[in-house]
Design a protein around this motif. Structure first.
Motif, PDB file in Angstrom:
ATOM      1  N   CYS B  37       0.841  -1.190   0.000  1.00  0.00           N
ATOM      2  CA  CYS B  37       0.000   0.000   0.000  1.00  0.00           C
ATOM      3  C   CYS B  37       0.873   1.234   0.000  1.00  0.00           C
ATOM      4  N   LEU B  38       0.607   2.078  -0.969  1.00  0.00           N
ATOM      5  CA  LEU B  38       1.356   3.313  -1.081  1.00  0.00           C
ATOM      6  C   LEU B  38       0.448   4.420  -0.569  1.00  0.00           C
ATOM      7  N   LEU B  39       0.808   4.966   0.577  1.00  0.00           N
ATOM      8  CA  LEU B  39      -0.043   5.977   1.190  1.00  0.00           C
ATOM      9  C   LEU B  39       0.615   7.338   1.080  1.00  0.00           C
ATOM     10  N   GLY B  40      -0.204   8.337   1.039  1.00  0.00           N
ATOM     11  CA  GLY B  40       0.363   9.677   0.985  1.00  0.00           C
ATOM     12  C   GLY B  40      -0.709  10.685   0.676  1.00  0.00           C
ATOM     13  N   ASP B  41      -0.481  11.898   1.129  1.00  0.00           N
ATOM     14  CA  ASP B  41      -1.451  12.961   0.893  1.00  0.00           C
ATOM     15  C   ASP B  41      -1.343  13.404  -0.570  1.00  0.00           C
ATOM     16  N   ASN B  42      -2.292  14.244  -0.994  1.00  0.00           N
ATOM     17  CA  ASN B  42      -2.203  14.776  -2.355  1.00  0.00           C
ATOM     18  C   ASN B  42      -0.897  15.545  -2.508  1.00  0.00           C
ATOM     19  N   GLY B  43      -0.241  15.358  -3.624  1.00  0.00           N
ATOM     20  CA  GLY B  43       0.995  16.093  -3.882  1.00  0.00           C
ATOM     21  C   GLY B  43       2.220  15.465  -3.255  1.00  0.00           C
ATOM     22  N   ALA B  44       2.062  14.271  -2.673  1.00  0.00           N
ATOM     23  CA  ALA B  44       3.212  13.636  -2.027  1.00  0.00           C
ATOM     24  C   ALA B  44       4.125  12.964  -3.045  1.00  0.00           C
ATOM     25  N   GLY B  45       3.642  12.830  -4.275  1.00  0.00           N
ATOM     26  CA  GLY B  45       4.467  12.203  -5.304  1.00  0.00           C
ATOM     27  C   GLY B  45       4.007  10.801  -5.691  1.00  0.00           C
ATOM     28  N   LYS B  46       2.810  10.436  -5.219  1.00  0.00           N
ATOM     29  CA  LYS B  46       2.306   9.083  -5.531  1.00  0.00           C
ATOM     30  C   LYS B  46       2.155   8.879  -7.035  1.00  0.00           C
ATOM     31  N   SER B  47       1.537   9.868  -7.683  1.00  0.00           N
ATOM     32  CA  SER B  47       1.281   9.721  -9.123  1.00  0.00           C
ATOM     33  C   SER B  47       2.580   9.614  -9.901  1.00  0.00           C
ATOM     34  N   THR B  48       3.549  10.450  -9.537  1.00  0.00           N
ATOM     35  CA  THR B  48       4.832  10.400 -10.235  1.00  0.00           C
ATOM     36  C   THR B  48       5.486   9.037 -10.028  1.00  0.00           C
ATOM     37  N   LEU B  49       5.377   8.543  -8.815  1.00  0.00           N
ATOM     38  CA  LEU B  49       5.995   7.245  -8.530  1.00  0.00           C
ATOM     39  C   LEU B  49       5.362   6.147  -9.379  1.00  0.00           C
ATOM     40  N   ILE B  50       4.020   6.119  -9.450  1.00  0.00           N
ATOM     41  CA  ILE B  50       3.425   5.036 -10.234  1.00  0.00           C
ATOM     42  C   ILE B  50       3.666   5.239 -11.730  1.00  0.00           C
ATOM     43  N   GLY B 216      -3.663  -4.596   2.896  1.00  0.00           N
ATOM     44  CA  GLY B 216      -2.211  -4.436   2.781  1.00  0.00           C
ATOM     45  C   GLY B 216      -1.390  -5.422   3.591  1.00  0.00           C
ATOM     46  N   ASP B 217      -0.230  -5.821   3.024  1.00  0.00           N
ATOM     47  CA  ASP B 217       0.738  -6.632   3.756  1.00  0.00           C
ATOM     48  C   ASP B 217       1.930  -5.771   4.141  1.00  0.00           C
ATOM     49  N   HIS B 218       2.102  -4.732   3.361  1.00  0.00           N
ATOM     50  CA  HIS B 218       3.330  -3.962   3.456  1.00  0.00           C
ATOM     51  C   HIS B 218       2.921  -2.531   3.136  1.00  0.00           C
ATOM     52  N   PHE B 219       3.429  -1.564   3.901  1.00  0.00           N
ATOM     53  CA  PHE B 219       2.971  -0.187   3.725  1.00  0.00           C
ATOM     54  C   PHE B 219       4.147   0.754   3.525  1.00  0.00           C
ATOM     55  N   ALA B 220       3.965   1.707   2.663  1.00  0.00           N
ATOM     56  CA  ALA B 220       4.976   2.752   2.514  1.00  0.00           C
ATOM     57  C   ALA B 220       4.243   4.088   2.513  1.00  0.00           C
ATOM     58  N   VAL B 221       4.714   4.994   3.330  1.00  0.00           N
ATOM     59  CA  VAL B 221       4.091   6.311   3.394  1.00  0.00           C
ATOM     60  C   VAL B 221       5.017   7.312   2.715  1.00  0.00           C
ATOM     61  N   LEU B 222       4.430   8.052   1.784  1.00  0.00           N
ATOM     62  CA  LEU B 222       5.200   8.991   0.983  1.00  0.00           C
ATOM     63  C   LEU B 222       4.905  10.403   1.473  1.00  0.00           C
ATOM     64  N   ILE B 223       5.937  11.134   1.829  1.00  0.00           N
ATOM     65  CA  ILE B 223       5.744  12.546   2.181  1.00  0.00           C
ATOM     66  C   ILE B 223       6.748  13.379   1.400  1.00  0.00           C
ATOM     67  N   ARG B 224       6.268  14.366   0.704  1.00  0.00           N
ATOM     68  CA  ARG B 224       7.090  15.246  -0.123  1.00  0.00           C
ATOM     69  C   ARG B 224       8.134  14.479  -0.932  1.00  0.00           C
TER      70      ARG B 224
END
Lengths: 344, 276
Positions: B37-50, B216-224
């Motif tokens: 699970c890739l967690l993060g607020d809007n603008g954290a870079g989730k879209s760029t990462l995927i 989720g089995d595994h979590f990553a939180v993305l900030i900035r």
């Protein structure tokens, strides 16, 4: 494929024939429209309209606009417009008449040249639409004016007038511009040929799927591996080709090419497609629908004369038909979508 | 950590657009049969990462490894050919087309002879219905139905079933539950579990902590653009994850602050200073 039991769920609902599924077909609205309009004019026009003179007069009109309405409808399904057909028709007429009439080249050269003009205009349209973000409506309007100007300039330069005469040899004339039985223009048969080819392309070949996807969601289609740009350019080339074909047929029929006079094809072809159930925003439509829409349009167009009504009434009827068609298109689409949610 | 095979791995991946660094030193391992699970607020870079994972962007620095081998994707198609499939919010479905035609878009089954290929509607419908039903959506039983009549969850499921059928090994789900109601979201979560059971690696992007914790089995939180936390199931509570996503600020503190303000200002929430 594997077992008959696995085949069952998909088959039971699809092979069965029912009024319900017929009504939900996208052509249903256009069929009803055609029947209503035909009966209306049959009553007013009487036996003459229902006989050979009536049929030939509206079929001749239908064939001309119908050949162009097919690819224009396809483009609309894919979410694009092509206005430039209004300039390609005279451009191809003039090209053909100049090559074969003015310069005395064999008919096949004139025909080939005229078709090339159509394909080229379509190619340019397609390239501009796919390479820039300009809407196709604007692109093809621009191209229409450019082609119109070029046609006029060329005719005046070479011939010094806005019309070019050409008397085709008997064989070419009989293939492309004769009236069978003195009434039915041979282009009716060409139209049937075009219908068969386009029907195969849109509904039978796998590529037809891509045309719908272009209008549904071009981005997803590209992600799914559909060559969206190539397909769009091809579609524009098809409409250029069809418009050029009509231009050639006109020259063969009337033995003269006029620089102006293609404009009615612009709105008429779009109207035929819309009356035939093509949705303006793209993603839905059918060949049978476009054909029915064309026939409806032609019946109104010619029925007016047989019914001895004021020609202006005809325009009012066509306008009303168009609005009614857009409204029913919407409700038929809603009906088609409701099929999934209400079935159980 | 886990003994499952790593399918996709990121090693110190940076991504910048011109002078702007969007992703910073991202290292992640995606294992088969697991949901990351890739967690993060809007603008954290989730879209760029995927998008980097899906081959839309190339990493500026760092390595992407598929099955332990470093790769550079030439485009989304290349990533797809390597078994990395992305399903977006509406699943790339066409509302006015049938289930069968949607399912096989771009890869239509054909029959016929020579150049005259015929779209095999029966086969397409049959396979599409079978595959979707295998995923647990039994309500779809007619391949001729228009997709626009399906619910958002069913459309997602159709897209996931499609990706699985065409050989996806890594499934990237971009906010699949964001636009869905509670029931519909549960639907999609069930499908995610089903995909996991079949041994697929799933990357599940969301900002709904509840949904993430369910599958989720595994979590990553993305900030900035950086990974602020990387942990496995059961290592953190829901509150801790929510706090992490909010940028480390304790949610309880934030709530108290707002409530305090409202009490002092006749029930009005705090005024937000407009940006210049």
């Amino acid at each position: 494929m594997s077992s008959p039991a696995a085949n069952a769920p998909a088959d039971t609902a699809t092979s069965g024939f029912s009024i319900g599924s017929l009504i939900r077909r996208p052509e249903a609205g256009s069929l009803i429209g055609f029947v209503v309009v035909y009966i209306f004019f049959a009553i007013l026009g009487g036996a003459v309209f229902m006989g050979a003179p009536g049929w030939s007069s509206w079929l001749n009109i239908a064939a001309e606009v119908g050949i162009i309405a097919l690819p224009v409808g396809l483009l609309m399904i894919s979410g694009e417009f092509d206005i430039s057909v209004g300039a390609v028709v005279p451009a191809s007429s003039v090209t053909c008449a100049l090559l074969s009439g003015q310069f005395g080249l064999p008919a096949i050269v004139g025909i080939g040249g005229a078709l090339s003009v159509g394909l080229l205009v379509g190619f340019v349209n397609g390239m501009i639409v796919t390479r820039t973000s300009i809407p196709s409506l604007i692109v093809t309007i621009g191209i229409m004016f450019a082609v119109m100007g070029l046609t006029l300039g060329l005719a005046v330069l070479v011939k010094g007038s806005t019309s070019v005469g050409y008397v085709p040899d008997p064989l070419t004339k009989s293939l492309l511009g004769t009236f069978i039985g003195g009434m039915f223009n041979v282009s009716i048969f060409w139209w049937m040929g075009f219908i068969a080819v386009f029907f195969y392309f849109l509904h039978i070949s796998p590529i037809g799927n891509w045309v719908f996807a272009l209008g549904g969601d071009a981005e997803s289609a590209r992600n799914a591996g559909v060559p969206t740009a190539k397909l769009k350019v091809s579609l524009f080339m098809m409409s250029g080709f069809a418009a050029a074909f009509v231009g050639i047929a006109q020259v063969m029929t009337y033995q003269s090419a006029q620089v102006a006079g293609g404009q009615p094809f612009i709105f008429n072809s779009i109207m035929c497609a819309v009356i035939g159930g093509v949705i303006l925003t793209g993603g839905a439509g059918s060949i049978i629908g476009i054909v029915l829409g064309t026939m409806t349009f032609a019946v109104v167009n010619q029925g007016i004369f047989f019914a001895r009504l004021d020609p202006n009434v005809g325009s009012i009827i066509i306008g009303a038909l168009l609005l009614a068609a857009v409204l029913t298109n919407d409700s038929f689409r809603a009906l088609a979508l409701s099929y999934a949610t209400k079935k159980k | 950590m886990s003994d499952k095979k790593v399918v996709l791995e990121l090693k110190n991946v940076d991504k910048s657009f011109g002078p702007i660094d969007v992703l910073h030193e991202i290292s992640l391992k995606v294992r088969e049969g697991e949901v990351l699970c890739l967690l993060g607020d809007n603008g954290a870079g989730k879209s760029t990462l995927i998008k980097t994972l899906a081959g839309v962007h190339n990493a500026t620095r760092g390595e992407i490894l598929v099955d332990g081998e470093p790769v550079i994707f030439s485009g989304p198609r290349d990533a797809q050919d390597r078994g990395i499939a992305t399903v977006h919010q509406f699943g790339g479905t066409y509302p006015l087309m049938s289930v069968g035609r949607n399912f096989f878009m771009g890869q239509e089954p054909t029959k016929g002879f020579g150049p005259f290929k015929v779209y095999d509607r029966k086969k397409a419908n049959k396979i599409a219905v079978e595959e979707v039903q295998k995923m647990g959506i039994t309500r779809i039983d007619d391949g001729d139905r228009l997709v626009g009549g399906l619910s958002g969850g069913e459309r997602q499921s159709l897209a996931i079933a499609r990706a699985v059928y065409f050989g996806a090994r890594v499934l990237i789900l971009d906010e699949p539950t964001a636009a869905l109601g509670v029931k519909q979201a549960a639907h999609v979560l069930r499908i995610v579990n089903e995909a996991k059971k079949r041994g697929l690696a799933v990357i599940f992007i969301t900002h709904q902590v509840m949904h993430a914790m369910t599958v989720g089995d595994h979590f990553a939180v993305l900030i900035r653009g950086a990974i602020a936390a990387d942990f496995r199931k059961g290592e953190k509570t829901r509150e801790e994850i929510t706090d992490l996503m909010a940028g480390g600020q304790n949610m309880a503190d934030l709530e108290q602050e707002i409530e305090g303000y409202m009490e002092a200002h006749d029930g009005h929430p705090p005024k937000v200073e407009p940006a210049e």
